[in-house]
Design a protein around this motif. Structure first.
Motif, short mmCIF file in Angstrom:
data_model
loop_
_atom_site.label_atom_id
_atom_site.label_comp_id
_atom_site.label_asym_id
_atom_site.label_seq_id
_atom_site.Cartn_x
_atom_site.Cartn_y
_atom_site.Cartn_z
N LEU A 49 0.84 -1.20 0.00
CA LEU A 49 0.00 0.00 0.00
C LEU A 49 0.88 1.26 0.00
CD1 LEU A 49 -3.06 -0.75 2.32
CD2 LEU A 49 -2.96 -0.73 -0.17
N ALA A 50 1.67 1.38 -1.06
CA ALA A 50 2.60 2.50 -1.18
C ALA A 50 1.86 3.83 -1.16
CB ALA A 50 3.41 2.36 -2.47
N LYS A 51 2.21 4.68 -0.20
CA LYS A 51 1.55 5.96 -0.02
C LYS A 51 2.28 7.12 -0.68
CE LYS A 51 -2.13 5.76 2.88
NZ LYS A 51 -1.93 6.15 4.28
N MET A 52 3.61 7.11 -0.56
CA MET A 52 4.36 8.28 -1.01
C MET A 52 5.73 7.88 -1.50
SD MET A 52 5.20 11.86 1.03
CE MET A 52 3.51 12.43 0.86
N VAL A 53 6.23 8.66 -2.47
CA VAL A 53 7.59 8.52 -2.96
C VAL A 53 8.28 9.87 -2.87
CG1 VAL A 53 6.96 8.95 -5.39
CG2 VAL A 53 9.01 7.60 -4.85
N PHE A 54 9.57 9.85 -2.57
CA PHE A 54 10.37 11.06 -2.41
C PHE A 54 11.77 10.73 -2.91
CE2 PHE A 54 12.59 14.46 -0.16
CZ PHE A 54 11.67 15.51 -0.19
N ALA A 55 12.57 11.75 -3.21
CA ALA A 55 13.92 11.51 -3.71
C ALA A 55 14.89 12.50 -3.07
CB ALA A 55 13.96 11.64 -5.23
N ALA A 56 16.07 11.99 -2.70
CA ALA A 56 17.14 12.81 -2.12
C ALA A 56 18.42 11.99 -2.13
CB ALA A 56 16.78 13.23 -0.69
N ILE B 236 20.98 10.67 -6.74
CA ILE B 236 19.70 10.82 -6.08
C ILE B 236 19.10 9.44 -5.81
CG2 ILE B 236 17.36 11.72 -6.31
CD1 ILE B 236 19.41 13.85 -5.83
N ASP B 237 18.86 9.17 -4.53
CA ASP B 237 18.24 7.93 -4.10
C ASP B 237 16.73 8.14 -3.96
OD1 ASP B 237 20.91 6.69 -3.67
OD2 ASP B 237 21.03 8.16 -2.06
N VAL B 238 16.01 7.07 -3.63
CA VAL B 238 14.56 7.12 -3.58
C VAL B 238 14.08 6.65 -2.21
CG1 VAL B 238 12.44 6.10 -4.53
CG2 VAL B 238 14.25 6.88 -6.06
N LEU B 239 13.01 7.30 -1.72
CA LEU B 239 12.38 6.97 -0.45
C LEU B 239 10.93 6.58 -0.68
CD1 LEU B 239 13.82 10.09 1.27
CD2 LEU B 239 14.11 7.84 2.31
N SER B 240 10.41 5.72 0.19
CA SER B 240 9.00 5.35 0.10
C SER B 240 8.38 5.28 1.48
CB SER B 240 8.82 4.01 -0.61
OG SER B 240 9.34 2.94 0.16
N ALA B 241 7.06 5.52 1.52
CA ALA B 241 6.25 5.29 2.71
C ALA B 241 5.12 4.37 2.30
CB ALA B 241 5.71 6.60 3.27
N SER B 242 4.94 3.27 3.02
CA SER B 242 3.89 2.30 2.68
C SER B 242 3.14 1.91 3.95
CB SER B 242 4.50 1.07 2.00
OG SER B 242 5.67 0.60 2.65
N SER B 243 1.80 2.00 3.88
CA SER B 243 1.00 1.95 5.10
C SER B 243 0.56 0.56 5.52
CB SER B 243 -0.23 2.85 4.93
OG SER B 243 -1.05 2.39 3.88
N SER B 244 0.52 -0.41 4.64
CA SER B 244 0.10 -1.75 5.04
C SER B 244 1.19 -2.48 5.80
CB SER B 244 -0.32 -2.57 3.82
OG SER B 244 -0.76 -3.85 4.20
N ASP B 245 2.44 -2.28 5.38
CA ASP B 245 3.57 -2.90 6.09
C ASP B 245 4.25 -1.93 7.04
OD1 ASP B 245 4.87 -1.24 4.29
OD2 ASP B 245 5.69 -2.87 3.08
N ASP B 246 3.72 -0.67 7.13
CA ASP B 246 4.18 0.33 8.11
C ASP B 246 5.63 0.74 7.91
OD1 ASP B 246 1.65 0.02 9.32
OD2 ASP B 246 2.39 -1.60 10.59
#
Length: 454
Positions: free
Chosen positions: A34-41, A49-59
């Motif tokens: 349940l991927a909620k958000m993607v970000f890069a830094a 530039i690497d990638v970040l994720s926030a996913s709510s089903s697996d917290d």
């Protein structure tokens, strides 16, 4: 003028107009449930530039290393676990010039951060900024009080609250300072100088109302005024973004509303935060959830990106420089339930690529910008740039060429330095460590070089 503390579009032109074309979807992971958000830094300080994720089903809040600087990504690295994580953001919170990570927990009402311990992506344990953001949904970082460190701002869904937390410069945060309790189901916030007074104001969405608002930073120290209406009928807006869309050097506002499948913008009429009527960019983004802006076609204006959940679509809209936008140009329809879109140069070729997070297939993916840059005929190899990596002052020399202007951009698209007076050097002392693009103007053309701030 202070422009945008979050992410501005990259005005990185090579002297001609290009039409952006995007390659096929490249999957970074399908392990973000349940991927909620993607970000890069640049998480590990290697200039890529690497990638970040926030996913709510697996917290999970996680990051993915750009292993070759060209968009090949490694496996998922979990930073921390947050129950019903809502968002992720990166900024240097403790003043050590590397990227720390923020996140929110909607179930536990938390706003938290994780310290980047070594500048290479090894993260410490969860540190709580706030535990009373009821239904914490969104978090960003910006220098709200003008003291040159990154404060934190949150929006919480269930208490309709926007609040900020003052940073002492080392990652110790104050108790909440409430900006508003009127952001009905607040889902998105953005920090930008809306009224042209050189401090950062806040734009906020309200998914539970029809009002799109901004809040004035009255004294530049974080005392905020009452809500000021951008649009009284912005139906259930869930995403906002502020950037100059019409080339008049003030911050306009973008919004996305899933209820009417609409992406719109509002013109800042006077650089003081008085806005014109809604300008509809599209009403074909079925379940529009996110809006973003960057210069995708390298023509010196800011284009618009949208993510729409119902049709699984990532799309972009070309700007003519005056805020007139093209019809919808589809990047992909293979992002089912997409909730997030982001843009950054992932393959180090000086154009802006696109990222998506889609919850139905648990996917984080990116799309290469295939724009071919027609660089003016200057031999870039004859540019002498030293020291590189640089800590304090960067010196520039191009034999037999007169330098007329130097500009410095970060890889997320923000112009961070512009040198108008002394055209053979630029101070970088206050910049965060990482890679930047140096744009050197001469009388015969433009050179773009990559530098690294250490």
């Amino acid at each position: 003028m202070v422009k945008n503390s979050f992410i501005l579009g990259l005005f990185l032109s090579m002297g001609m107009a290009c039409h952006a074309q995007f390659g096929p979807q490249q999957v970074i992971t399908t392990d973000a449930a349940l991927a909620k958000m993607v970000f890069a830094a640049d998480i590990d300080g290697d200039g890529a530039i690497d990638v970040l994720s926030a996913s709510s089903s697996d917290d999970k809040i996680a990051w993915y290393k750009n292993t070759d600087g060209k968009g090949s990504f490694g496996t998922q690295n979990v930073i921390g676990l947050l129950d019903n994580v809502g968002s992720v953001h990166a900024a240097d919170l403790d003043g050590d010039t590397d990227m720390d990570i923020m996140g929110t927990s909607g179930s536990d009402d938390l706003v938290v951060w994780y310290e980047n311990l070594d500048g290479q992506g090894s993260f410490g344990s969860q540190q709580i900024i706030a535990n009373n953001a009821n239904g914490a949904f969104f978090v960003i970082a910006a220098d709200i009080d003008g003291d040159d460190d990154m404060d934190v701002i949150s929006a919480s869904d269930l208490d309709n609250k926007i609040a900020w937390y003052e940073n002492d410069g080392t990652g110790n945060f104050s108790v909440e300072q409430i900006i508003a309790t009127s952001a009905n189901n607040g889902r998105s916030i953005f920090a930008s100088d809306i009224d042209g007074d050189d401090d950062l104001d806040i734009v906020a969405s309200s998914s539970g109302s029809e009002i799109l608002t901004w809040f004035e930073n009255l004294n530049g120290l974080g005392s905020f005024g009452p809500p000021q209406i951008i649009a009284p009928t912005a139906l259930a807006t869930v995403s906002v973004f502020a950037i100059d869309l019409d080339g008049d050097d003030d911050m306009d506002v973008l919004s996305a509303a899933p209820a009417n499948d609409r992406v719109s913008w509002y013109e800042n009429l006077d650089e003081q935060g008085n806005f014109g009527p809604e300008n509809i960019i599209t009403n074909l983004a079925d379940g529009a959830n996110t809006v973003f802006s960057a210069d995708l076609d390298n023509d010196l204006d800011n284009d618009v990106l949208s993510a729409s959940a119902v049709d699984g679509k990532i799309a972009w809209y070309e700007n003519d420089g005056l805020g007139n936008f093209s019809t919808q140009q589809i990047i992909t329809t293979d992002a089912p339930g997409t909730l997030s879109v982001f843009a950054a140069d992932l393959d180090n070729d000086t154009d802006i690529d696109v990222l998506s997070a889609s919850q139905i297939d648990n996917k984080i993916a990116w799309y290469e910008n295939l724009t071919i840059l027609d660089v003016p005929a200057i031999n870039a190899s004859k540019a002498i740039i030293y020291p590189n990596p640089v800590h304090d002052t960067l010196y520039v020399d191009i034999p037999n060429e007169d330098i007329t202007q130097i500009e410095l951009y970060n890889l997320s698209g923000k112009k961070v330095q512009s040198n108008l007076n002394n055209t053979n050097q630029i101070k970088v002392t206050n910049l965060a460590a990482g890679a930047y693009l140096l744009k050197i103007y001469t009388e015969t053309g433009v050179i773009v070089k990559k530098i690294v701030k250490k």
